[in-house]
Design a protein around this motif. Sequence first.
Motif, PDB file in Angstrom:
ATOM      1  N   ASP A  63      33.780  45.136  38.791  1.00 17.51           N
ATOM      2  CA  ASP A  63      35.049  45.017  38.082  1.00 17.51           C
ATOM      3  C   ASP A  63      36.188  44.680  39.044  1.00 17.51           C
ATOM      4  O   ASP A  63      37.043  43.841  38.733  1.00 17.51           O
ATOM      5  CB  ASP A  63      35.369  46.302  37.321  1.00 17.51           C
ATOM      6  N   ARG A  64      36.208  45.327  40.215  1.00 16.57           N
ATOM      7  CA  ARG A  64      37.259  45.037  41.195  1.00 16.57           C
ATOM      8  C   ARG A  64      37.192  43.582  41.662  1.00 16.57           C
ATOM      9  O   ARG A  64      38.216  42.903  41.765  1.00 16.57           O
ATOM     10  CB  ARG A  64      37.144  45.981  42.402  1.00 16.57           C
ATOM     11  N   VAL A  65      35.982  43.106  41.943  1.00 14.14           N
ATOM     12  CA  VAL A  65      35.823  41.722  42.394  1.00 14.14           C
ATOM     13  C   VAL A  65      36.246  40.757  41.294  1.00 14.14           C
ATOM     14  O   VAL A  65      36.945  39.764  41.564  1.00 14.14           O
ATOM     15  CB  VAL A  65      34.367  41.447  42.841  1.00 14.14           C
ATOM     16  N   LEU A  66      35.856  41.033  40.058  1.00 11.78           N
ATOM     17  CA  LEU A  66      36.222  40.144  38.956  1.00 11.78           C
ATOM     18  C   LEU A  66      37.732  40.101  38.751  1.00 11.78           C
ATOM     19  O   LEU A  66      38.293  39.034  38.486  1.00 11.78           O
ATOM     20  CB  LEU A  66      35.496  40.563  37.676  1.00 11.78           C
ATOM     21  N   VAL A  67      38.400  41.235  38.887  1.00 12.10           N
ATOM     22  CA  VAL A  67      39.862  41.258  38.773  1.00 12.10           C
ATOM     23  C   VAL A  67      40.472  40.389  39.862  1.00 12.10           C
ATOM     24  O   VAL A  67      41.388  39.594  39.607  1.00 12.10           O
ATOM     25  CB  VAL A  67      40.400  42.711  38.847  1.00 12.10           C
ATOM     26  N   GLN A  68      39.968  40.499  41.070  1.00  5.14           N
ATOM     27  CA  GLN A  68      40.487  39.699  42.175  1.00  5.14           C
ATOM     28  C   GLN A  68      40.256  38.206  41.933  1.00  5.14           C
ATOM     29  O   GLN A  68      41.153  37.395  42.161  1.00  5.14           O
ATOM     30  CB  GLN A  68      39.834  40.113  43.494  1.00  5.14           C
ATOM     31  N   LEU A  69      39.075  37.862  41.490  1.00  5.57           N
ATOM     32  CA  LEU A  69      38.773  36.460  41.246  1.00  5.57           C
ATOM     33  C   LEU A  69      39.658  35.886  40.140  1.00  5.57           C
ATOM     34  O   LEU A  69      40.139  34.757  40.245  1.00  5.57           O
ATOM     35  CB  LEU A  69      37.298  36.280  40.887  1.00  5.57           C
ATOM     36  N   ARG A  70      39.861  36.657  39.093  1.00 14.66           N
ATOM     37  CA  ARG A  70      40.697  36.190  37.982  1.00 14.66           C
ATOM     38  C   ARG A  70      42.165  36.124  38.367  1.00 14.66           C
ATOM     39  O   ARG A  70      42.941  35.397  37.754  1.00 14.66           O
ATOM     40  CB  ARG A  70      40.478  37.073  36.764  1.00 14.66           C
ATOM     41  N   ALA A  71      42.553  36.884  39.402  1.00 13.85           N
ATOM     42  CA  ALA A  71      43.940  36.878  39.869  1.00 13.85           C
ATOM     43  C   ALA A  71      44.202  35.741  40.853  1.00 13.85           C
ATOM     44  O   ALA A  71      45.316  35.573  41.322  1.00 13.85           O
ATOM     45  CB  ALA A  71      44.279  38.217  40.514  1.00 13.85           C
ATOM     46  N   GLY A  72      43.161  34.983  41.173  1.00 11.35           N
ATOM     47  CA  GLY A  72      43.360  33.838  42.054  1.00 11.35           C
ATOM     48  C   GLY A  72      42.930  34.050  43.490  1.00 11.35           C
ATOM     49  O   GLY A  72      43.153  33.185  44.329  1.00 11.35           O
ATOM     50  N   VAL A  73      42.329  35.178  43.766  1.00  9.97           N
ATOM     51  CA  VAL A  73      41.819  35.413  45.112  1.00  9.97           C
ATOM     52  C   VAL A  73      40.637  34.464  45.333  1.00  9.97           C
ATOM     53  O   VAL A  73      39.780  34.320  44.465  1.00  9.97           O
ATOM     54  CB  VAL A  73      41.387  36.885  45.288  1.00  9.97           C
TER      55      VAL A  73
END
Length: 91
Positions: A63-73
């Motif tokens: 979930d943390r990785v997906l949030v980061q990816l969706r935030a543009g990381v």
Amino acid sequence: MPDRQQLTEEMTAAREQAQALLHSLQAARATPAEGGDLFAKVTGRSSIDTAIANTRRMLEAYDRVLVQLRAGVTPAMVEIAAARRTAGAFV
């Protein structure tokens, strides 16, 4: 190196597999094992409860990785952050 969209899709698929694993572990916990939990007899901790806790932590990480990816990381940034966390665990 995979692009952000590909990495997001792979992480989402892996998260879905982990979620399915969690459901199967919870179902297995509801079914008493024949002869009891030998791991629990030796360690005092249930092996199925340990597996459930570890799977929940894995889901939180996805979930943390997906949030980061969706935030543009970018994927490279995710890899660097993961490497730093891993290295910190061994220092």
